[in-house]
Design an enzyme around this catalytic site. Structure first.
Site, mmCIF file in Angstrom:
data_model
loop_
_atom_site.group_PDB
_atom_site.id
_atom_site.type_symbol
_atom_site.label_atom_id
_atom_site.label_comp_id
_atom_site.label_asym_id
_atom_site.label_seq_id
_atom_site.Cartn_x
_atom_site.Cartn_y
_atom_site.Cartn_z
ATOM 1 N N HIS A 1 17.642 17.787 -38.969
ATOM 2 C CA HIS A 1 16.676 18.829 -39.309
ATOM 3 C C HIS A 1 17.344 20.196 -39.349
ATOM 4 O O HIS A 1 17.940 20.625 -38.368
ATOM 5 C CB HIS A 1 15.551 18.844 -38.286
ATOM 6 C CG HIS A 1 14.711 17.613 -38.347
ATOM 7 N ND1 HIS A 1 13.497 17.582 -38.994
ATOM 8 C CD2 HIS A 1 14.918 16.371 -37.874
ATOM 9 C CE1 HIS A 1 12.988 16.369 -38.906
ATOM 10 N NE2 HIS A 1 13.835 15.613 -38.229
ATOM 11 N N GLU B 1 -3.411 11.629 -17.402
ATOM 12 C CA GLU B 1 -2.417 10.590 -17.093
ATOM 13 C C GLU B 1 -1.121 10.801 -17.866
ATOM 14 O O GLU B 1 -0.019 10.685 -17.318
ATOM 15 C CB GLU B 1 -2.972 9.194 -17.414
ATOM 16 C CG GLU B 1 -4.133 8.753 -16.548
ATOM 17 C CD GLU B 1 -5.477 9.286 -17.034
ATOM 18 O OE1 GLU B 1 -5.533 9.925 -18.112
ATOM 19 O OE2 GLU B 1 -6.489 9.054 -16.354
ATOM 20 N N HIS C 1 12.005 21.750 -43.359
ATOM 21 C CA HIS C 1 11.898 21.066 -42.070
ATOM 22 C C HIS C 1 13.030 20.057 -41.828
ATOM 23 O O HIS C 1 13.690 20.080 -40.812
ATOM 24 C CB HIS C 1 10.528 20.393 -41.992
ATOM 25 C CG HIS C 1 10.390 19.479 -40.846
ATOM 26 N ND1 HIS C 1 9.914 19.896 -39.627
ATOM 27 C CD2 HIS C 1 10.699 18.173 -40.712
ATOM 28 C CE1 HIS C 1 9.937 18.885 -38.803
ATOM 29 N NE2 HIS C 1 10.396 17.826 -39.429
ATOM 30 N N HIS D 1 -11.592 -1.732 -18.065
ATOM 31 C CA HIS D 1 -10.798 -1.365 -16.898
ATOM 32 C C HIS D 1 -9.935 -2.512 -16.378
ATOM 33 O O HIS D 1 -9.283 -2.373 -15.349
ATOM 34 C CB HIS D 1 -11.714 -0.864 -15.779
ATOM 35 C CG HIS D 1 -12.231 0.525 -16.008
ATOM 36 N ND1 HIS D 1 -12.853 0.901 -17.172
ATOM 37 C CD2 HIS D 1 -12.193 1.643 -15.224
ATOM 38 C CE1 HIS D 1 -13.189 2.178 -17.095
ATOM 39 N NE2 HIS D 1 -12.788 2.652 -15.925
HETATM 40 C C1 LIG Z 1 5.127 12.238 -31.188
HETATM 41 C C2 LIG Z 1 5.819 12.521 -32.481
HETATM 42 N N1 LIG Z 1 5.157 12.359 -33.630
HETATM 43 C C3 LIG Z 1 5.780 12.569 -34.805
HETATM 44 C C4 LIG Z 1 7.099 12.929 -34.853
HETATM 45 C C5 LIG Z 1 7.814 13.113 -36.185
HETATM 46 N N2 LIG Z 1 8.030 14.551 -36.430
HETATM 47 C C6 LIG Z 1 9.175 15.129 -36.123
HETATM 48 S S1 LIG Z 1 9.145 16.770 -36.421
HETATM 49 C C7 LIG Z 1 7.568 16.701 -36.994
HETATM 50 C C8 LIG Z 1 6.858 17.940 -37.474
HETATM 51 C C9 LIG Z 1 6.871 18.955 -36.428
HETATM 52 O O1 LIG Z 1 6.433 20.177 -36.891
HETATM 53 P P1 LIG Z 1 6.897 21.471 -36.131
HETATM 54 O O2 LIG Z 1 6.794 21.277 -34.703
HETATM 55 O O3 LIG Z 1 6.145 22.611 -36.723
HETATM 56 O O4 LIG Z 1 8.427 21.559 -36.445
HETATM 57 P P2 LIG Z 1 9.142 22.428 -37.583
HETATM 58 O O5 LIG Z 1 8.544 21.985 -38.867
HETATM 59 O O6 LIG Z 1 8.833 23.819 -37.276
HETATM 60 O O7 LIG Z 1 10.570 22.065 -37.441
HETATM 61 C C10 LIG Z 1 7.100 15.405 -36.954
HETATM 62 C C11 LIG Z 1 5.741 15.013 -37.396
HETATM 63 C C12 LIG Z 1 7.764 13.073 -33.616
HETATM 64 N N3 LIG Z 1 9.046 13.410 -33.540
HETATM 65 N N4 LIG Z 1 7.088 12.893 -32.458
#
Ligand SMILES: Cc1ncc(C[n+]2csc(CCOP(=O)(O)OP(=O)(O)O)c2C)c(N)n1
Length: 663
Positions: free
Chosen positions: A30, A411, A265, A473
């Site tokens: 990224h 949790e 991204h 449960h």
């Molecule tokens: C729990 C989870 N769901 C989905 C992803 C896949 N994922 C990685 S980055 C991202 C988008 C995140 O957006 P943001 O936090 O705004 O990051 P930016 O675009 O600013 O780098 C996703 C959906 C992940 N890493 N973890």
């Protein structure tokens, strides 16, 4: 010393260059965050953070946690610049097999990486846990003469982290408990992965965090001075409020073709990097860091080391003045646990009638005395999970030395915060809820296992024996679902003595987490098995609970509240029948081949297993010739004993199954 914006701006652009080169080379990773947050990285690593690149686990350091773990190159670039043991060769091997620069930051793999992050939101909760542990450490160790622990926990999170529920749970906790040593930076770049953030969010995040009890500042995150000022304000405000800095940044800054859009991204910008590097004034040479930047960071490191030396001097004075505390601290950092823990738990009366959760409660007390750094939390269920440390006090904003943590009905947050406590490195975290809610915790438990954190999960109400609360449960698939997580030990003890063994084993395991699955309902004392055998057997995962007389004809195996049925059935079935108690599959798997063969001789294929849950995993022990009694469906609402009967979880069904095997 004022901020050298000129040099640090150059460093930020060179860090951008490193990220571009690494992502381009690996054709993955990224770019957006490392490019958008480069100025913030320069201020943190080039100016503000208190740390020692030569002693990454220095207990007096500030913690920086990159919750938005997909931006891992941000961390790697700045750790490299700062002089951690992360040479350029490792940057060049970004995302390659066995490099120190894995796709997402992994604890243990890279010096300076505080937490394993990538599953979004976790890092925010980890930071909360670190901040709580830092408060607890300060309360236990600081004296009026010496402030050994005086640190801040700084977390960088994006839209994704703050959209995830776990960060909301943790932030509400941080606000409520007044963790004013926590500074949460929100990289507000208006972009997520698929699209602009506005496609999925319209809440006022600043207002949300204000409502949680944070102080909020809003800045231009690409303006170094503004960022530094905000951090300093945040650090100085010891006002019982965690700090939230909304930092507006331009995602992918430096690659105009994608900057500010969701294309920035991931790695989509990689194809434009040649021109981008030129525009930033970087030379053709890839992985370039100028002499000016190197010199600046070398000078900065000198200053950091001098500050470290000052701390070290005061620390040594503190050690001399407080030798007892110093020994305690050493033990805690080394995760030392008394080797005779098990003997500290008194034997249970032979006629005791206890649920294993109740036995656990009794086992916990002497352990807590022997392990002053053990803390015990519950997600609003202390009254049922029974893991309250008597005389341990409650952790509150005014009593940070308290050992019982009231996590509230959070949790997932609880388990992710426990991870933070373990990452911090001094306290042993235990936490409790009903076993069926382990699904809420799973993402955090998985990361604890991956990062080998020595957490202890005290999860009760472990089967359809829960009864009247019904199938919502009653865990049926949960225990098996947890057993398949690598590096997690799941122990399901059969009676109070096995429970004592389970607690001691969990406390003594420091290279990974242990989950204790305990009953709601009373279980009989299995007095036919020697107390010592029950207690010690748990440590090995499985053991011979009843040895056959004469030739081995059949093996019955079980664990938890169903072992009693195997024992009763064996009596009926005759002297040649062996019973194996299997409280922990994972421990048994770590035993030697010889021991495993001794307990479960290959030659004996007439085998029956019984557990009140899904059957699948038992076939590895039972084989094609054997039978498994359990239930591959959800439970029922009714008195627990009747629900057990309804599904054939009793001795008679074991006998019938055994007889049906033929000879
Ligand atoms: C729990 C989870 N769901 C989905 C992803 C896949 N994922 C990685 S980055 C991202 C988008 C995140 O957006 P943001 O936090 O705004 O990051 P930016 O675009 O600013 O780098 C996703 C959906 C992940 N890493 N973890």
């Amino acid at each position: 010393m004022s901020l050298n914006v000129e040099v640090l701006s150059r460093a930020a652009d060179e860090a951008r260059g490193l990220c571009m080169d690494a992502v381009q080379a690996s054709q993955s990773g990224h770019l957006g965050l490392p490019l958008g947050c480069a100025e913030m990285g320069a201020v943190l690593y080039g100016y503000l953070l208190k740390h020692n690149p030569d002693v990454p686990r220095w207990i007096g350091r500030d913690y920086f946690i990159l919750s938005a773990g997909h931006g891992s190159m941000f961390l790697y670039a700045w750790l490299h610049m700062s002089g951690y043991d992360l040479p350029m060769d490792e940057i060049k091997r970004f995302r390659q097999l066995h490099s120190k620069t894995p796709g997402h930051p992994e604890f243990f793999e890279t010096p300076g990486v505080e937490c394993t992050t990538g599953p979004l939101g976790q890092g925010v909760a980890n930071a909360t846990g670190v901040a709580m542990a830092a408060k607890m450490a300060a309360a236990r160790f600081n004296t009026s003469e010496h402030r050994i622990f005086d640190q801040h926990v700084i977390c960088l999170a994006g839209d994704g982290c703050l959209q995830e529920g776990v960060s909301a749970e943790a932030s509400a906790f941080a606000g409520h408990f007044g963790l004013d040593n926590l500074i949460l930076i929100y990289d507000s770049n208006a972009v997520t992965l698929d699209a602009m953030a506005k496609v999925t969010q319209s809440e006022d995040t600043a207002m949300r965090f204000k409502a949680y009890g944070f102080d909020v500042q809003e800045i231009d995150g690409n303006d170094m001075q503004q960022f530094l000022d905000a951090l300093n304000v945040g650090k100085e405000r010891d006002n019982g409020k965690p700090q939230f800095i909304v930092a507006h940044t331009l995602i992918g800054k430096g690659i105009p073709e994608v900057a500010g859009t969701s294309k920035a991204h991931g790695e989509a910008g990689a194809k434009y990097v040649d021109a981008a590097r030129k525009a930033l004034g970087l030379p053709d040479e890839h992985y370039f860091v100028s002499k000016e930047t190197r010199d600046y960071f070398a000078g900065h490191k000198k200053k950091l080391l001098a500050d470290y030396d000052l701390w070290e001097k005061s620390y040594q004075d503190w050690r001399k003045a407080n030798p007892e505390k110093a020994t305690q601290l050493d033990d805690a950092v080394e995760r030392k646990v008394p080797s005779d823990l098990l003997s500290k738990i008194p034997n249970f009366p032979a006629d005791a009638k206890l649920a294993t959760r109740k036995a656990g409660s009794e086992a916990l007390q002497p352990l807590a005395q022997a392990m002053p750094f053990l803390i015990s939390g519950s997600a609003d269920l202390h009254g049922s999970t029974l893991n309250y440390i008597k005389d341990g006090g409650d952790f509150t904003r005014n009593t940070p030395e308290g050992r019982n943590i009231h996590f509230g009905i959070r949790e997932h947050g609880m388990c992710a915060i426990m991870n933070g406590v373990s990452y911090h490195g001094i306290f042993r975290a235990s936490g409790a809820t009903f076993l069926v809610f382990a699904d809420y915790c799973r993402a955090a438990i998985r990361l604890a296992a991956l990062s080998r954190l020595p957490n202890i999960y005290i999860f009760t109400h472990d089967s359809i024996g829960v009864g009247e609360d019904g199938p919502t449960h009653e865990p049926v698939e949960t225990v098996s679902g947890l057993r398949v997580i690598p590096q997690l030990d799941v122990i399901r003890p059969a009676d109070p003595e096995e429970t004592a063994g389970a607690f001691a084993a969990a406390a003594q395991r420091t290279d990974g987490p242990t989950l204790l699955a305990l009953t709601r309902q009373t279980v009989p004392m299995l007095n036919d098995i020697e107390v010592k055998t029950r207690r010690d057997g748990v440590r090995r995962g499985a053991y011979v609970a009843r040895r056959e007389k004469g030739n081995l004809d059949m093996i019955l195996m079980s664990c938890g509240s169903e072992l009693q049925h195997a024992m009763s059935a064996a009596k009926e079935l005759g002297e040649n029948v062996r019973v194996v108690s299997m409280p922990c599959f994972e421990r048994f798997a770590r035993e030697s081949e010889e021991y495993r063969e001794e307990v479960l001789p290959r030659a004996c294929r007439r085998r029956v297993a019984i557990e009140a849950g899904v059957k699948g995993l038992w076939y590895q022990y039972v084989g094609l010739d054997g039978k498994v009694l359990g239930l591959d469906r959800f439970g029922l609402s009714g008195p627990g004993a009747e629900v057990m009967k309804e599904f054939g979880i009793d001795a008679q069904h074991v006998i019938d199954a055994a007889k049906s095997l033929g000879t």
